[in-house]
Design an enzyme around this catalytic site. Structure first.
Site: not given
Length: 332
Positions: A44, A173-174, A226
């Site tokens: 990124h 950060d996921m 989930k």
């Protein structure tokens, strides 16, 4: 290849200026890309620059656009990003959320009609550097199947949570997928398998082969059902508060992924003379008693230290391409 951080940042700023960004905006956007590579998130950072350049060239990203405020309600604001550069829109939105938190204890900016923000953790570090707790998330194009399906209908909608700490901020950060598509691409280019299964191949079998997952488009949601559910509600809240597009309305072509909805929340933890950072330090210290454990953001800090000392690791091919654009003064 390793190159000095300043060289990377300044080269990218020159490139962005040539694309029509005002000098200050070019410098800030270049810093976001360079910081991501500096901290070990090249997928990124520099590696994403060619796609970003293409989106500017094709008119998907408007280098002259600045966000505008559409509505205000107490500590909550709704903004229109006007298809401007995602990193610039996101940084300004988090700045405003921080300012609102200073005034109200909590500040929230819902940003619609924007573009990819690149490394989401950027805005968590921004909040933590300002001494506030930060939460932010974005929706994406539909690139992840809901649990139980093989058809992408959800985004992998990255979520960031940041807690300030004097000895190193805690920054989670996921993505809602086990691996982001950027991480899959990085492993594929290096010829490395994933450390754990990250999705399904074209035959429907769980696999650690990043190329197989890219071909199938079947990334694995974190926590199975989930993660699938969390992706859905993050999309709902961002689109609802921003009055913007939900994932199913976003173009499926990554080169035209635009009109995203994002949320930026800042919370000022300065409530009187409470224990504050001692709580955070105690939690981190206890975690470190577990052999091999590290808190979210710790590896980024270690990578940052190496990058600033020895140079930022870059992909030779991408760096050569970017330098050629700068030297020619044109994109071709």
């Amino acid at each position: 290849m390793r190159i000095p951080y300043d060289t990377l940042r300044d080269t990218l700023a020159t490139l962005l200026t040539s694309l029509g960004f005002p000098a200050d905006d070019a410098a800030e956007c270049a810093r976001v890309f360079a910081d991501a590579s500096r901290d070990g998130v090249a997928s990124h950072g520099l590696d994403r620059v060619p796609r970003f350049v293409g989106m500017v060239r094709d008119g998907v990203v408007d280098p002259a656009a600045r966000p505008v405020t559409l509505a205000t309600h107490g500590a909550l604001e709704r903004w229109d990003g006007r298809r401007g550069a995602g990193p610039l829109n996101a940084g300004r939105a988090m700045d405003r959320a921080i300012a609102l938190a200073r005034a109200h204890g909590v500040g929230c900016v819902a940003l619609g009609n924007t573009n990819h923000w690149m490394r989401g953790g950027t805005y968590g570090w921004q909040a933590a550097d300002a001494g506030v707790v930060g939460l932010c998330w974005t929706n994406t194009l539909p690139n992840m199947p809901p649990w139980g399906s093989a058809v992408p209908r959800l985004g992998n909608n990255p979520l960031v949570v940041a807690v300030p700490r004097a000895d190193g901020h805690v920054v989670l950060d996921m993505a809602m997928s086990q691996f982001s598509y950027g991480a899959l691409a990085s492993h594929r280019r290096r010829g490395e398998p994933l450390p754990v299964p990250g999705g399904f191949d074209e035959a429907g079998a769980l696999t650690t082969d990043p190329a197989g997952i890219e071909r199938s488009g079947r990334v694995l949601p974190i926590g199975y059902w989930k993660g699938s559910g969390l992706s859905l509600v993050l999309d709902l809240v961002a689109a609802l508060l921003a009055g913007g597009r939900a994932t199913h309305e976003i173009p499926t072509d990554p080169a035209r992924e635009s009109g995203l909805s994002q949320l930026f929340l800042a919370i000022d933890p300065a409530l009187g003379d409470g224990p504050g950072s001692t709580i955070v330090d105690a939690v981190v210290d206890d975690l470190h008693h577990a052999t091999g454990a590290r808190y979210p953001g710790e590896r980024a800090l270690r990578t940052r230290e190496v990058s600033l000392r020895d140079g930022v690791a870059v992909d030779d091919e991408v760096w050569t391409l970017v330098r050629s654009w700068v030297e020619k003064g044109s994109i071709s």
